[in-house]
Design an enzyme around this catalytic site. Structure first.
Site, mmCIF file in Angstrom:
data_model
loop_
_atom_site.group_PDB
_atom_site.id
_atom_site.type_symbol
_atom_site.label_atom_id
_atom_site.label_comp_id
_atom_site.label_asym_id
_atom_site.label_seq_id
_atom_site.Cartn_x
_atom_site.Cartn_y
_atom_site.Cartn_z
ATOM 1 N N LYS A 14 40.895 53.232 58.666
ATOM 2 C CA LYS A 14 41.868 53.495 59.919
ATOM 3 C C LYS A 14 43.461 53.459 59.526
ATOM 4 O O LYS A 14 44.037 54.016 60.238
ATOM 5 C CB LYS A 14 41.363 52.667 60.976
ATOM 6 C CG LYS A 14 39.817 52.643 61.400
ATOM 7 C CD LYS A 14 39.517 51.632 62.419
ATOM 8 C CE LYS A 14 39.790 49.866 61.909
ATOM 9 N NZ LYS A 14 38.610 49.735 61.216
ATOM 10 N N ARG A 89 38.081 45.850 69.962
ATOM 11 C CA ARG A 89 36.823 45.337 68.952
ATOM 12 C C ARG A 89 35.594 44.740 69.891
ATOM 13 O O ARG A 89 34.469 44.792 69.372
ATOM 14 C CB ARG A 89 37.275 44.198 67.889
ATOM 15 C CG ARG A 89 37.216 45.125 66.580
ATOM 16 C CD ARG A 89 37.723 43.813 65.792
ATOM 17 N NE ARG A 89 37.624 44.027 64.250
ATOM 18 C CZ ARG A 89 38.600 44.484 63.557
ATOM 19 N NH1 ARG A 89 39.649 45.078 64.176
ATOM 20 N NH2 ARG A 89 38.561 44.380 62.306
ATOM 21 N N ARG A 128 39.628 47.366 47.572
ATOM 22 C CA ARG A 128 40.867 46.660 48.205
ATOM 23 C C ARG A 128 41.242 45.367 47.806
ATOM 24 O O ARG A 128 42.467 44.786 47.670
ATOM 25 C CB ARG A 128 40.999 47.014 49.395
ATOM 26 C CG ARG A 128 42.067 46.810 50.190
ATOM 27 C CD ARG A 128 42.031 47.395 51.647
ATOM 28 N NE ARG A 128 41.383 46.384 52.897
ATOM 29 C CZ ARG A 128 41.111 46.767 54.099
ATOM 30 N NH1 ARG A 128 41.497 48.016 54.498
ATOM 31 N NH2 ARG A 128 40.331 45.697 54.717
ATOM 32 N N ARG A 134 43.849 39.851 50.438
ATOM 33 C CA ARG A 134 43.198 39.373 51.450
ATOM 34 C C ARG A 134 41.951 38.739 51.434
ATOM 35 O O ARG A 134 41.164 39.251 50.573
ATOM 36 C CB ARG A 134 43.013 40.715 52.629
ATOM 37 C CG ARG A 134 44.008 41.312 53.230
ATOM 38 C CD ARG A 134 43.667 42.286 54.167
ATOM 39 N NE ARG A 134 42.527 42.501 55.036
ATOM 40 C CZ ARG A 134 42.031 43.023 55.813
ATOM 41 N NH1 ARG A 134 42.769 44.321 55.998
ATOM 42 N NH2 ARG A 134 41.058 42.810 56.603
ATOM 43 N N ARG A 146 31.568 40.839 58.140
ATOM 44 C CA ARG A 146 32.422 41.443 59.080
ATOM 45 C C ARG A 146 31.523 42.846 59.455
ATOM 46 O O ARG A 146 31.853 43.351 60.687
ATOM 47 C CB ARG A 146 33.634 42.140 58.300
ATOM 48 C CG ARG A 146 34.767 40.967 58.342
ATOM 49 C CD ARG A 146 35.766 41.018 57.141
ATOM 50 N NE ARG A 146 36.480 42.173 56.926
ATOM 51 C CZ ARG A 146 37.110 42.779 55.827
ATOM 52 N NH1 ARG A 146 36.802 42.025 54.752
ATOM 53 N NH2 ARG A 146 37.986 43.818 56.027
HETATM 54 P P1 ADP Z 1 39.237 45.353 58.749
HETATM 55 O O1 ADP Z 1 39.059 46.446 60.045
HETATM 56 O O2 ADP Z 1 39.472 45.936 57.454
HETATM 57 O O3 ADP Z 1 38.183 44.325 58.977
HETATM 58 P P2 ADP Z 1 41.543 44.396 60.188
HETATM 59 O O4 ADP Z 1 42.846 44.290 59.547
HETATM 60 O O5 ADP Z 1 41.489 45.377 61.506
HETATM 61 O O6 ADP Z 1 40.526 44.479 59.220
HETATM 62 O O7 ADP Z 1 41.332 42.921 60.751
HETATM 63 C C1 ADP Z 1 41.243 41.783 60.238
HETATM 64 C C2 ADP Z 1 40.748 40.511 61.119
HETATM 65 O O8 ADP Z 1 41.571 40.459 62.005
HETATM 66 C C3 ADP Z 1 39.522 40.785 61.518
HETATM 67 O O9 ADP Z 1 38.237 40.303 60.851
HETATM 68 C C4 ADP Z 1 39.271 39.651 62.733
HETATM 69 O O10 ADP Z 1 39.236 38.676 62.530
HETATM 70 C C5 ADP Z 1 40.829 39.779 63.266
HETATM 71 N N1 ADP Z 1 41.043 40.823 64.208
HETATM 72 C C6 ADP Z 1 41.956 42.169 63.993
HETATM 73 N N2 ADP Z 1 41.672 42.745 65.257
HETATM 74 C C7 ADP Z 1 40.692 42.143 66.151
HETATM 75 C C8 ADP Z 1 40.501 42.260 67.470
HETATM 76 N N3 ADP Z 1 40.696 43.430 68.234
HETATM 77 N N4 ADP Z 1 39.547 41.434 67.994
HETATM 78 C C9 ADP Z 1 39.175 40.299 67.499
HETATM 79 N N5 ADP Z 1 39.631 40.152 66.274
HETATM 80 C C10 ADP Z 1 40.502 40.866 65.557
#
Ligand code: ADP
Length: 190
Positions: A14, A89, A128, A134, A146
């Site tokens: 994404k 989400r 990654r 991270r 996740r």
């Molecule tokens: P990825 O899609 O690679 O898991 P992101 O960078 O989108 O990673 O998100 C990293 C973390 O940030 C998630 O695992 C969560 O803890 C938090 N997070 C991000 N966006 C949201 C969201 N919309 N609602 C709740 N938690 C979120």
């Protein structure tokens, strides 16, 4: 306004595709993951609050996420469109986003979902993790959590947009440029 939700599991690509989309269509990128990581690196209260959820691969509570997105939309009130990445989400977040955009009288035009098999996601995230710094990318148990959180809490968001006839799925495996072309084909129908 061109408002798009880019959807998919962790590691689907994404972020990579968002960068290309914002450049081509001149959109404002709202990535909740990036915003939380920025708060974290700046040591804000919001960052500290989010960290314990992020490190374990759990979702940050809806009210916190929604408040942050609301602020970001208001900060960019002259924007010609938004791409939402990693948000919404949960169904509650999707409902809240509809309400926020209703205030601006501008709806989400569509959700584009990147489809990638689970094994490929795990491989990509571990890869990654070698360079991203991270912590949530470096441990297979956190990665598996996740993916589980995605299946349990996030996948219903696809049904939410499908119910509004705004859902399109795209193959997320292949050349980055080829995936991008397929995304553009969908955006050009909006
Ligand atoms: P990825 O899609 O690679 O898991 P992101 O960078 O989108 O990673 O998100 C990293 C973390 O940030 C998630 O695992 C969560 O803890 C938090 N997070 C991000 N966006 C949201 C969201 N919309 N609602 C709740 N938690 C979120």
């Amino acid at each position: 306004m061109l408002n798009i939700v880019l959807f998919g599991p962790p590691g689907a690509g994404k972020g990579t595709q968002s960068e290309k989309i914002i450049e081509k269509y001149n959109l404002t990128h709202i990535s909740t993951g990036d915003l939380f990581r920025k708060h974290l690196s700046e040591g804000t209260e919001l960052g500290r609050l989010a960290q314990k959820y992020m490190d374990e691969g759990n979702l940050v509570p809806d009210d916190v996420v929604i408040g942050m997105v609301d602020e970001k939309i208001k900060e960019n009130n002259t924007s010609t469109g938004f791409i939402f990445d990693g948000f919404p989400r949960t169904v509650a977040q999707a409902e809240a986003l509809d309400r926020l955009l209703e205030e601006k009288k501008t709806p989400i035009l569509g959700m584009i979902a990147l489809d990638v098999p689970e094994d490929e996601l795990k491989t990509r995230l571990l890869e990654r993790g070698k360079t991203s710094g991270r912590v949530d990318d470096q441990d297979i148990q956190k990665i598996e959590n996740r993916v589980k959180v995605y299946l349990d809490e996030t996948l219903p968001v696809a049904n939410y947009y499908n119910g509004q006839e705004k859902f399109t799925k795209i193959n997320g495996v292949g050349q980055i440029s080829e995936i991008f072309d397929n995304i553009c084909e969908v955006i050009n129908t909006y």
